[in-house]
Scaffold this active site. Structure first.
Site, PDB file in Angstrom:
ATOM      1  N   ASP A  26       0.808  -1.210   0.000  1.00  0.00           N
ATOM      2  CA  ASP A  26       0.000   0.000   0.000  1.00  0.00           C
ATOM      3  C   ASP A  26       0.851   1.275   0.000  1.00  0.00           C
ATOM      4  OD1 ASP A  26       0.942  -0.371   2.587  1.00  0.00           O
ATOM      5  OD2 ASP A  26      -1.025  -0.364   3.548  1.00  0.00           O
ATOM      6  N   ASP A  75       6.658   3.995   3.809  1.00  0.00           N
ATOM      7  CA  ASP A  75       6.912   5.085   4.762  1.00  0.00           C
ATOM      8  C   ASP A  75       8.397   5.021   5.129  1.00  0.00           C
ATOM      9  OD1 ASP A  75       6.785   7.031   6.660  1.00  0.00           O
ATOM     10  OD2 ASP A  75       5.506   5.963   8.056  1.00  0.00           O
ATOM     11  N   PHE A 133      -0.301  11.143   7.612  1.00  0.00           N
ATOM     12  CA  PHE A 133      -0.988   9.866   7.789  1.00  0.00           C
ATOM     13  C   PHE A 133      -2.259   9.820   6.939  1.00  0.00           C
ATOM     14  CE2 PHE A 133      -3.395   6.545   9.906  1.00  0.00           C
ATOM     15  CZ  PHE A 133      -2.409   5.579  10.052  1.00  0.00           C
ATOM     16  N   VAL A 134      -2.328   8.833   6.051  1.00  0.00           N
ATOM     17  CA  VAL A 134      -3.475   8.718   5.145  1.00  0.00           C
ATOM     18  C   VAL A 134      -4.273   7.443   5.443  1.00  0.00           C
ATOM     19  CG1 VAL A 134      -2.502  10.071   3.248  1.00  0.00           C
ATOM     20  CG2 VAL A 134      -1.975   7.638   3.397  1.00  0.00           C
ATOM     21  N   ARG A 155     -10.795   1.370   5.835  1.00  0.00           N
ATOM     22  CA  ARG A 155     -10.237   0.661   4.679  1.00  0.00           C
ATOM     23  C   ARG A 155     -11.180   0.704   3.476  1.00  0.00           C
ATOM     24  NH1 ARG A 155      -5.683  -2.187   6.506  1.00  0.00           N
ATOM     25  NH2 ARG A 155      -5.824  -3.067   8.582  1.00  0.00           N
TER      26      ARG A 155
HETATM   27  P1  5GP Z   1       7.015   1.312   6.690  1.00  0.00           P
HETATM   28  O1  5GP Z   1       7.565  -0.024   7.114  1.00  0.00           O
HETATM   29  O2  5GP Z   1       7.389   1.683   5.263  1.00  0.00           O
HETATM   30  O3  5GP Z   1       7.375   2.401   7.661  1.00  0.00           O
HETATM   31  O4  5GP Z   1       5.473   1.255   6.803  1.00  0.00           O
HETATM   32  C1  5GP Z   1       4.782   0.338   6.142  1.00  0.00           C
HETATM   33  C2  5GP Z   1       3.402   0.093   6.677  1.00  0.00           C
HETATM   34  O5  5GP Z   1       2.972   1.045   7.639  1.00  0.00           O
HETATM   35  C3  5GP Z   1       2.445   0.200   5.540  1.00  0.00           C
HETATM   36  O6  5GP Z   1       2.305  -1.024   4.905  1.00  0.00           O
HETATM   37  C4  5GP Z   1       1.171   0.647   6.209  1.00  0.00           C
HETATM   38  O7  5GP Z   1       0.470  -0.487   6.640  1.00  0.00           O
HETATM   39  C5  5GP Z   1       1.651   1.442   7.382  1.00  0.00           C
HETATM   40  N1  5GP Z   1       1.605   2.893   7.087  1.00  0.00           N
HETATM   41  C6  5GP Z   1       2.642   3.708   6.796  1.00  0.00           C
HETATM   42  N2  5GP Z   1       2.226   4.963   6.565  1.00  0.00           N
HETATM   43  C7  5GP Z   1       0.882   4.928   6.698  1.00  0.00           C
HETATM   44  C8  5GP Z   1      -0.145   5.915   6.554  1.00  0.00           C
HETATM   45  O8  5GP Z   1       0.063   7.098   6.262  1.00  0.00           O
HETATM   46  N3  5GP Z   1      -1.422   5.487   6.769  1.00  0.00           N
HETATM   47  C9  5GP Z   1      -1.737   4.204   7.091  1.00  0.00           C
HETATM   48  N4  5GP Z   1      -3.020   3.898   7.256  1.00  0.00           N
HETATM   49  N5  5GP Z   1      -0.789   3.251   7.218  1.00  0.00           N
HETATM   50  C10 5GP Z   1       0.498   3.613   7.025  1.00  0.00           C
END
Ligand code: 5GP
Length: 171
Positions: free
Chosen positions: A96, A99, A147-148, A160
């Site tokens: 999705d 981050d 945050f989205v 969702r």
């Molecule tokens: P990362 O490991 O890249 O920091 O984060 C990955 C996971 O964190 C994504 O798959 C998602 O599930 C969650 N995540 C990161 N940023 C966001 C956001 O802005 N909104 C939401 N709902 N989930 C996020």
């Protein structure tokens, strides 16, 4: 909580068609396996795969990194195993959002350890200005660092089912 519309349905739909064309061209003649990352990528995956011009095998993996917070914990846990053997195969991860990139980094490592021939990454949303170690091969939209929710993405397992991507605002 209030939701502000950030990327609307039509914009998402149009971008996914172009993204699917690009991926289809790159994988022409090969037989990749798609690994969709649950839960957040299920809506994006469903829309993207139906626009591809090849017939991939599709599997799902569930990982958790956030708990119920809006800040990454940095700790990634694999909750399910794959049911398709990726050994010697080209794999495309569908996620999705990138981050910190730690989830993707973890998954690439995991798929490499299973003997995948190549691992590429496609995310719908790519958060800007992140100093990541991983390469994102395909992304739908580059977004600001906020945050989205919606279109598969949750806050505490809610939102969702929103058809668009929104920003959660505290009232
Ligand atoms: P990362 O490991 O890249 O920091 O984060 C990955 C996971 O964190 C994504 O798959 C998602 O599930 C969650 N995540 C990161 N940023 C966001 C956001 O802005 N909104 C939401 N709902 N989930 C996020």
């Amino acid at each position: 909580m209030k939701i502000r519309k950030y990327i609307d349905e039509k914009t998402i739909e149009e971008r996914i068609i172009r993204l699917a064309d690009e991926i289809s061209a790159d994988y022409k003649g090969s037989d990749p396996i798609i690994i969709s990352v649950l839960k957040g990528a299920f809506v994006f995956t469903a829309d993207l795969i139906r626009k591809l011009k090849f017939m991939p095998k599709i599997d799902f993996i569930r990982v958790e990194s956030y708990g119920s917070s809006t800040v990454s914990s940095g700790k990634i846990e694999k909750k399910t195993d794959l049911s398709i053997d990726v050994k010697g195969k080209d794999v495309l991860i569908i996620e999705d959002i990138a981050d910190t990139g730690l989830t993707i980094q973890y998954l690439i490592g995991y798929l490499n350890s299973l003997g995948a021939r190549s691992v590429k990454v496609c995310v719908l949303l790519n958060k800007k200005e992140k100093n990541r170690k991983v390469r994102i091969d395909y992304y739908g939209f580059e977004i600001e660092n906020q945050f989205v929710v919606g279109y598969g993405l949750d806050f505490d397992q809610k939102y969702r089912n929103l058809p668009y991507i929104g920003i959660l605002e505290k009232e």
